[in-house]
Each structure stands twice: as structure tokens, then as C-alpha cells.
Design an enzyme around this catalytic site. Structure first.
Site, PDB file in Angstrom:
ATOM      1  N   VAL A  11      17.540  -5.946  32.394  1.00 36.11           N
ATOM      2  CA  VAL A  11      16.405  -6.083  31.476  1.00 36.11           C
ATOM      3  C   VAL A  11      16.878  -6.456  30.074  1.00 36.11           C
ATOM      4  CG1 VAL A  11      14.493  -4.843  30.411  1.00 36.11           C
ATOM      5  CG2 VAL A  11      15.028  -4.465  32.804  1.00 36.11           C
ATOM      6  N   ASP A  30      25.975  -2.824  23.684  1.00 35.64           N
ATOM      7  CA  ASP A  30      26.205  -1.942  24.842  1.00 35.64           C
ATOM      8  C   ASP A  30      27.387  -1.033  24.533  1.00 35.64           C
ATOM      9  OD1 ASP A  30      25.186  -2.356  28.050  1.00 35.64           O
ATOM     10  OD2 ASP A  30      26.845  -0.983  27.654  1.00 35.64           O
ATOM     11  N   LYS A  35      32.261  -4.590  29.288  1.00 36.15           N
ATOM     12  CA  LYS A  35      31.135  -5.469  29.580  1.00 36.15           C
ATOM     13  C   LYS A  35      30.854  -6.395  28.389  1.00 36.15           C
ATOM     14  CE  LYS A  35      26.722  -4.450  31.762  1.00 36.15           C
ATOM     15  NZ  LYS A  35      25.689  -3.422  31.791  1.00 36.15           N
ATOM     16  N   ASN A 209       4.220  -1.040  39.279  1.00 39.71           N
ATOM     17  CA  ASN A 209       5.258  -0.904  40.305  1.00 39.71           C
ATOM     18  C   ASN A 209       4.780  -0.052  41.477  1.00 39.71           C
ATOM     19  OD1 ASN A 209       7.061  -2.573  39.152  1.00 39.71           O
ATOM     20  ND2 ASN A 209       8.448  -1.003  38.383  1.00 39.71           N
ATOM     21  N   GLY A 258      13.647  -1.768  48.060  1.00 34.17           N
ATOM     22  CA  GLY A 258      14.819  -1.128  47.455  1.00 34.17           C
ATOM     23  C   GLY A 258      14.912  -1.582  46.012  1.00 34.17           C
ATOM     24  N   CYS A 261      14.098  -0.489  40.656  1.00 34.42           N
ATOM     25  CA  CYS A 261      12.812  -0.096  40.057  1.00 34.42           C
ATOM     26  C   CYS A 261      11.890   0.674  40.985  1.00 34.42           C
ATOM     27  CB  CYS A 261      12.081  -1.335  39.554  1.00 34.42           C
ATOM     28  SG  CYS A 261      12.734  -1.894  37.982  1.00 34.42           S
ATOM     29  N   LYS A 264      12.876   4.285  42.157  1.00 33.88           N
ATOM     30  CA  LYS A 264      12.984   5.181  40.998  1.00 33.88           C
ATOM     31  C   LYS A 264      11.603   5.428  40.373  1.00 33.88           C
ATOM     32  CE  LYS A 264      14.952   3.358  37.229  1.00 33.88           C
ATOM     33  NZ  LYS A 264      14.084   3.407  36.076  1.00 33.88           N
ATOM     34  N   LYS A 322      17.570  -7.564  47.943  1.00 29.82           N
ATOM     35  CA  LYS A 322      16.717  -8.722  48.218  1.00 29.82           C
ATOM     36  C   LYS A 322      17.561  -9.972  47.956  1.00 29.82           C
ATOM     37  CE  LYS A 322      14.730  -9.412  43.679  1.00 29.82           C
ATOM     38  NZ  LYS A 322      13.533  -9.655  42.916  1.00 29.82           N
TER      39      LYS A 322
END
Ligand code: UDX
Length: 440
Positions: A11, A30, A35, A209, A258, A261, A264, A322
Site C-alpha cells: 500500500v 521505512d 529495504k 472487504n 487468501g 487483507c 485479516k 492469487k
């Protein structure tokens, strides 16, 4: 505008890069130094079509920078967007510790007397007010903090496309000037704005969601019924979805949902309802149906191979939750693989891009392969867990040619029954008749 985005996950990174693309000066922050160093070199730590090209373009035109130093990232922005993770606690509620850390760092390092803090992380209702308190309780008394809840609706794998082509931008704010500022930020996307209060914006994300998850569990239950009465879910799904009041999206039956998002957020919404003495029975059933779905497929497979997978070579095609992502969080494939390992099967796996993540979970407990051919060779059963194009377009006659016993259990209905009927193989899928090969 000067914008800092806290968190460079799916995101945060996609949001930051897209905001730079439409002309803002963006710092993506971050705490993970490694990273950030990767990003500084123009490399994306996640697989997301189109993202890396956009990172490089906006670094080159100096609108996009990366930082792991909070004193730099939070010192001078007009807007700070919080997009850090809110992982599930063991009771299903959202863990807000990363969000709180950002709030505390803002009060510590911000050198301005006014800032707008925008929350994109999915947080429980009321969290935005807490964020304001967390910032204000340690900050200089003159600091004016406006908070805005601005949920995201990006799908992994099409996140850039979704940012530029979304259905709506939800702006939940407590005053008009903050709402107006956010409109100015997002105006170049040319998408409809929906203005709400903060609690409603927080709820819109959960409700969206939860509704999509409900559609998936609903169609999976219909598929399970179709199997029992001899109907075909593809025809049912198609005709049901043609009703414009229902819509054809998210009616694909399979192994269940799965990802980072739906599992959860559905759990978090049930928790949240519990906290206000509301039993969300509908959503609890949605979760239960989803949890059962991989086990129904396993049951079918066990029936085909004869009760146990012990010492049998079994392949799992597709591990990502996916297609078009390397994300395996909460992927149904993981349940299949864990059960196969428990049953002492010899497990071959294949995924076009998620292998590095699968290795972190299973190490040398499974065999990794580079091609579908290698993966299915000499196996007694193949599971299909993700509908990757490579899998959907695979020459199906090779199942018969290469497998020791051609048993294919397809959790994503990748092939037409008509085509599969022409091969002499056993083919089980979801919500459709099972084809049994001769001489079984
Ligand atoms: C989702 C939401 O779509 C997005 O708006 C939100 O912001 C984040 O969560 P994402 O998790 O990336 O996005 O994936 P999505 O494409 O929604 O798919 C979620 C899961 O549902 C996948 O496991 C997918 O396989 C499954 N799914 C989806 C089905 O089983 N059937 C369907 O018809 C659609």
C-alpha cells in the site's frame, strides 16, 4: 505538496510512487534499512507490475526519495500518510503498534506547527482519534494536527492500475480544510470523492472487504451444493452475475480467499463487532466457509488416491494467494502443502514468481521446480492452487503423458470440463462434476 509516506509495503509503496507520478514530492519512509537501500537503487522489493519502472522514473526526476531516518522523513512534510502494517493479533484484532510508533515519531521529529496525518493502514474504528492523541500528547502545544482516514482499495497485482482507475477516493475527516487538502492531493487522478466522517471512512474499508469476502464464500457454498446436486457452478455463477444487482465480480468459486487483507479484515471486523456487543454471525460463517474450502479439496483428493498421500509423489501448481503476485500470505496452497507434508507425501511445488517466499516457509521440506513439466513428472496427483496464466494455458495432454497416475484436482477451475473429458484422466474441480478415468 511535500508528502511523507510511512511504510513501504504494497500500500505505502504504490501510494507513494503514484503520488510522485502525479507531481508531488514524496519521501517513502521505512524502518527496514535494507529495504530502503534496495529502493534507493531503483529496485522494488515486491513484485507489482509497472511499479519498478515508475520508481525509477520518479527518482530520476527527483520527485521520489526513500529514507530510513525518521528525523529526515518526518521533519518537514505538509502531509504524512500512514501505510504501515496492522497485522492480526492472536484474537483477530488489528495490532496497532507500528501505527503508534509512526505517531510517536511524528511528534518527536516534526519541525512544523501544522500537519495533516492521513491513515491508509486498515485500522479499527476510532484509531484515527487515537493517532491524533498519540501525536499531540508528546508534541509541542502549538502543533495543529488534522487527521484524515483515507482507506485504500488496491488489489495486489493490479495496484498501480487500481490507483489510477479506482472507483472512489474515500476521505473521512473532522474538518473541511483537511478534506479540501486531500482533494487537492488526489485531484489529478480524476476519480470521484466520497466525503465522510472519520468513523464511516474506517468502516467503509472493513465493510467493502467483508462484502467481497462474503461474495466469495457464498459462491463457494453454492459450488459445494452444485457438486451434490450435479449442477455446474460456472453456468450458475455466470447467470447469477448477469443480474446487475449482484454483479459478476468475485463470483469465482475455488479454494477460497487468501492474501493480506480479506482474512485479516474479516477477523478484525468480527472482533470489532464483539467489542460493541454485536454478534456478526454472517461474517463468522463467511470465515468458517473459507477455512473449510481447502479441506474439502483435500478430502476429494484423498478419495481419489485412496485415503492417504503417504510416500506418494504429489505436485502443487501455484502457491501465490492469487496470480500476478509473489505474495503467499494466507494462501490456500499453504494449507494443502502443510497437510501433504503431515501425511508424509513427497511434495513438488511450482510457482512462476513466489518461490523465494515459499522457500522461507518450507525450506527443504518440499521440492522446488522451474517448470510445470518437471513438477508434475511421475506424480500420482496434481493440485492446482493458483490460476496463473502459465497453468491455465498449459498443454493439458501433458498431465496424461508425464504423470505416473493422471489425477488432477483443480482448486481454481482452470480447465473446461469438455477439454478434460477428451483426456483419459481423473479431473476433480470445484462445483463441477468430477471426471473419472477409465480402468480406475
Ligand atoms: C483485496 C481487495 O480486493 C482490495 O480492494 C483491498 O484493498 C485489499 O484486499 P487483494 O487481497 O489484493 O485485494 O486480492 P483480491 O483480488 O481481492 O483477491 C483476494 C482473494 O480472493 C484471492 O485469494 C483470490 O483468489 C480470491 N478470490 C477473488 C476468489 O476466490 N474468487 C473471486 O471471485 C475473487
Amino acid at each position: 505538496m511535500n508528502i511523507t509516506v510511512a511504510g513501504t509495503g504494497y500500500v505505502g509503496l504504490v501510494t507513494g510512487v503514484s503520488l510522485a507520478e502525479i507531481g508531488h514530492r514524496v519521501v517513502c519512509f521505512d524502518i527496514d534499512k535494507e529495504k530502503v537501500m534496495t529502493l534507493m537503487k531503483g529496485k522494488s522489493p515486491i513484485y507489482e507490475p509497472g511499479l519498478e519502472e515508475m520508481i525509477i522514473k520518479n527518482q530520476t526526476n527527483e520527485r521520489l526519495t526513500f529514507s530510513f531516518e525518521p528525523n529526515i522523513a518526518y521533519s518537514n512534510p505538509d502531509i504524512i500518510i500512514i501505510a504501515v502494517g496492522t497485522p492480526g493479533n492472536s484474537d483477530g484484532s488489528a495490532d496497532l503498534s507500528y501505527v503508534k510508533k509512526v505517531a510517536k515519531d511524528i511528534s518527536k521529529y516534526l519541525k512544523k506547527d501544522k500537519v495533516t496525518v492521513v491513515t491508509k493502514s486498515t485500522v479499527s474504528i476510532g484509531t484515527n482519534h487515537k493517532i491524533k492523541l498519540w501525536i499531540e500528547e508528546d508534541a509541542n502545544a502549538d502543533l495543529k494536527v488534522d487527521i484524515v482516514s483515507n482507506p485504500e482499495f488496491l488489489r495486489e497485482g493490479t495496484a498501480i492500475y487500481d490507483t489510477f482507475n479506482g472507483d472512489r477516493i474515500v476521505i473521512g475527516s473532522e474538518n473541511e480544510s483537511a478534506a479540501k487538502l486531500l482533494e487537492d492531493v488526489y485531484r489529478p487522478f480524476n476519480l470521484p470523492f466520497v466525503h465522510t466522517d472519520i468513523e464511516s471512512a474506517e468502516m467503509i474499508k472493513y465493510a467493502s472487504n467483508a462484502f467481497l469476502a462474503t461474495k466469495i464464500s457464498f459462491i463457494n457454498e453454492i459450488a459445494n451444493l452444485c457438486e451434490k446436486i450435479g449442477a455446474n457452478i460456472e453456468d450458475v455463477s455466470k447467470a447469477v452475475g448477469m443480474d446487475r444487482r449482484i454483479g459478476s465480480d468475485f463470483l469465482q468459486a475455488g479454494l477460497g480467499y487468501g492474501g493480506s487483507c480479506f482474512p485479516k479484515d474479516t477477523n478484525a471486523l468480527v472482533q470489532l463487532a464483539g467489542h460493541v456487543q454485536h454478534s456478526f454471525n454472517l461474517l463468522e460463517s463467511v470465515i468458517e466457509v473459507n477455512n473449510k474450502q481447502p479441506f474439502l479439496l483435500l478430502q476429494k483428493a484423498r478419495g481419489i488416491v485412496g485415503s492417504s498421500f503417504k510416500d506418494k509423489k504429489v505436485a502443487v501448481l501455484g502457491i501465490a494467494f492469487k496470480p500476478n503476485t509473489d505474495d503467499i500470505r494466507e494462501a490456500a496452497s499453504l494449507i494443502l502443502i502443510k497437510e501433504l507434508i503431515k501425511d508424509k507425501a513427497i511434495v513438488n511445488v511450482f510457482d512462476p514468481i513466489a518461490r523465494h517466499n515459499v522457500e522461507k516457509v518450507f525450506g527443504d521440506l518440499v521440492n522446488y521446480n522451474e517448470t510445470i513439466e518437471e513438477t508434475i513428472k511421475d506424480t500420482e496427483l496434481v493440485f492446482i492452487a493458483t490460476e496463473w496464466t502459465q497453468i491455465k494455458t498449459f498443454t493439458i495432454s501433458k498431465y496424461k503423458e508425464l504423470m505416473k497416475t493422471p489425477n488432477v484436482v483443480d482448486g481454481r477451475n482452470c480447465y473446461s470440463l469438455q477439454d478434460m473429458k477428451k483426456l483419459d484422466i481423473t479431473y476433480a474441480s470445484v462445483g463441477r462434476k468430477t471426471i473419472i478415468r477409465e480402468n480406475v
